[in-house]
Design an enzyme around this catalytic site. Structure first.
Site, mmCIF file in Angstrom:
data_model
loop_
_atom_site.group_PDB
_atom_site.id
_atom_site.type_symbol
_atom_site.label_atom_id
_atom_site.label_comp_id
_atom_site.label_asym_id
_atom_site.label_seq_id
_atom_site.Cartn_x
_atom_site.Cartn_y
_atom_site.Cartn_z
ATOM 1 N N ARG A 1 40.520 30.448 11.626
ATOM 2 C CA ARG A 1 40.843 30.109 12.822
ATOM 3 C C ARG A 1 40.552 28.639 12.766
ATOM 4 O O ARG A 1 39.847 27.594 11.591
ATOM 5 C CB ARG A 1 39.610 30.295 14.161
ATOM 6 C CG ARG A 1 40.717 31.024 15.048
ATOM 7 C CD ARG A 1 39.389 31.679 15.604
ATOM 8 N NE ARG A 1 38.289 30.956 17.040
ATOM 9 C CZ ARG A 1 37.185 31.632 17.236
ATOM 10 N NH1 ARG A 1 37.537 32.873 17.935
ATOM 11 N NH2 ARG A 1 36.829 30.422 18.384
ATOM 12 N N ARG B 1 30.894 22.994 18.607
ATOM 13 C CA ARG B 1 30.723 24.455 19.681
ATOM 14 C C ARG B 1 29.263 24.853 20.223
ATOM 15 O O ARG B 1 29.041 25.286 21.100
ATOM 16 C CB ARG B 1 31.856 25.074 18.989
ATOM 17 C CG ARG B 1 32.869 25.453 19.263
ATOM 18 C CD ARG B 1 33.554 26.237 18.318
ATOM 19 N NE ARG B 1 34.159 27.006 18.302
ATOM 20 C CZ ARG B 1 33.664 27.514 17.005
ATOM 21 N NH1 ARG B 1 34.421 27.568 16.288
ATOM 22 N NH2 ARG B 1 34.333 29.446 17.469
ATOM 23 N N LYS C 1 30.105 37.971 19.306
ATOM 24 C CA LYS C 1 31.162 38.941 20.908
ATOM 25 C C LYS C 1 32.235 40.234 20.969
ATOM 26 O O LYS C 1 32.745 40.666 21.523
ATOM 27 C CB LYS C 1 31.058 37.220 21.769
ATOM 28 C CG LYS C 1 30.161 37.202 22.505
ATOM 29 C CD LYS C 1 30.165 36.276 23.240
ATOM 30 C CE LYS C 1 31.243 34.892 22.734
ATOM 31 N NZ LYS C 1 30.549 34.063 21.372
ATOM 32 N N ARG D 1 31.366 30.334 31.167
ATOM 33 C CA ARG D 1 31.136 29.147 30.119
ATOM 34 C C ARG D 1 30.365 28.170 30.445
ATOM 35 O O ARG D 1 29.135 27.073 29.392
ATOM 36 C CB ARG D 1 32.044 29.137 29.156
ATOM 37 C CG ARG D 1 31.395 29.349 28.054
ATOM 38 C CD ARG D 1 33.255 28.526 26.900
ATOM 39 N NE ARG D 1 32.832 29.000 25.605
ATOM 40 C CZ ARG D 1 33.583 30.160 25.216
ATOM 41 N NH1 ARG D 1 34.302 30.947 25.588
ATOM 42 N NH2 ARG D 1 33.632 29.669 23.508
ATOM 43 N N ARG E 1 34.995 34.273 9.073
ATOM 44 C CA ARG E 1 35.557 35.202 10.452
ATOM 45 C C ARG E 1 37.619 34.915 9.852
ATOM 46 O O ARG E 1 37.826 33.630 9.216
ATOM 47 C CB ARG E 1 35.889 34.957 11.263
ATOM 48 C CG ARG E 1 36.696 34.821 11.994
ATOM 49 C CD ARG E 1 36.262 35.172 13.132
ATOM 50 N NE ARG E 1 35.710 34.004 13.857
ATOM 51 C CZ ARG E 1 35.475 33.370 14.548
ATOM 52 N NH1 ARG E 1 34.724 34.333 16.509
ATOM 53 N NH2 ARG E 1 34.874 32.006 15.247
#
Ligand code: AP5
Ligand code: MG
Length: 220
Positions: free
Chosen positions: A161, A172, A13, A88, A127
């Site tokens: 992160r 998540r 995203k 969300r 990431r």
């Protein structure tokens, strides 16, 4: 244009939002990035958000909606915006509808990025994001920075992160299925959803997204 991007954690995203926002000349508004900016400035909102984010849970609606509303009311968002990570859950979607209706505005499209779980897990595991601006996103294999550990855009330090730890990612994903996916049906009822595959190279996905938004804009 007023667009909502939806998709599981790690679908891409943020990566796509940066590109699409530039092509469409609208601001990219990511509630995750806004929370992370508050965390690095050590604000009260940042402290509160961090406790939820590190557990993989949603930050309470009241503070999230107020923060998103404040950002959408900035002058640069007057002619449109690309929302990434907001709404969300259904109550956030209802709050957004209410806000838009008061301003006599409506959404143009909800772009749903579809990606299988094994792919998003691989994307999240590699990431790396920038300490100075968390919208600068890289990947150790798929989107390498020119110099290892250094952001190509601003020279900031790249790091992983805190909520990208394996257990938190599992949580998540569960939160995405139970709380966020229902907004897809909510927006389907309004005829706004455009679903595309998030698989393939980053540029390929951007092309697919632009095509889908164009088709949608033509009313097809
Ligand atoms: P947020 O920051 O929004 O995280 P998320 O939705 O879990 O999504 P991610 O940012 O993890 O993934 P992404 O889809 O943006 O993927 P990316 O482009 O980085 O939210 C974090 C937390 O904040 C939430 O858990 C919650 O606690 C809180 N929060 C935020 N908004 C909230 C709200 N509205 N209400 C309540 N709480 C809220 O890509 C992933 C990786 O893949 C990158 O390394 C990238 O380089 C790579 N990649 C991207 N595209 C490709 C491709 N095509 N091929 C190969 N690799 C690719
Ligand atoms: Mg993101």
């Amino acid at each position: 244009m007023r667009i909502v991007l939806v998709g599981p954690p790690g679908a891409g995203k943020g990566t796509q939002a940066t590109r699409l926002a530039e092509k469409l000349s609208i601001p990219h508004i990511s509630t995750g990035d806004l929370f992370r900016a508050n965390i690095s400035r050590q604000t009260e909102l940042g402290k509160l958000a961090k406790s939820y984010m590190d557990a993989g849970n949603l930050v309470p609606d009241e503070v999230t909606i107020a923060m998103a509303k404040d950002r959408m009311e900035q002058p640069d968002a007057e002619n449109g915006f690309l929302l990434d990570g907001f709404p969300r859950n259904v109550s956030q979607a209802e709050a957004l509808d209410e806000l838009l209706t008061t301003e006599d505005m409506r959404l143009d499209a909800v772009l749903d990025l579809e990606a299988p779980e094994d792919e998003v897990v691989k994307r999240i595991a590699g990431r790396r994001i920038c300490r100075k601006d968390s919208s600068h996103v890289f990947h150790v294999t798929y989107s390498k920075p020119k110099t290892e550990g250094v952001c190509d855009v601003c020279g900031g330090e790249l790091y992983q992160r805190d909520d990208d730890a394996e257990d938190t990612v599992r949580k998540r994903l569960e939160v995405y299925h139970t709380q966020t996916e229902p907004i897809i049906d909510y927006y389907k009822a309004q005829g706004l959803v455009v679903t595309i595959s998030a698989l393939g190279a980053v540029d390929e996905v951007t092309g697919r997204a632009m095509e889908a938004l164009k088709r949608d804009g033509d009313g097809a």
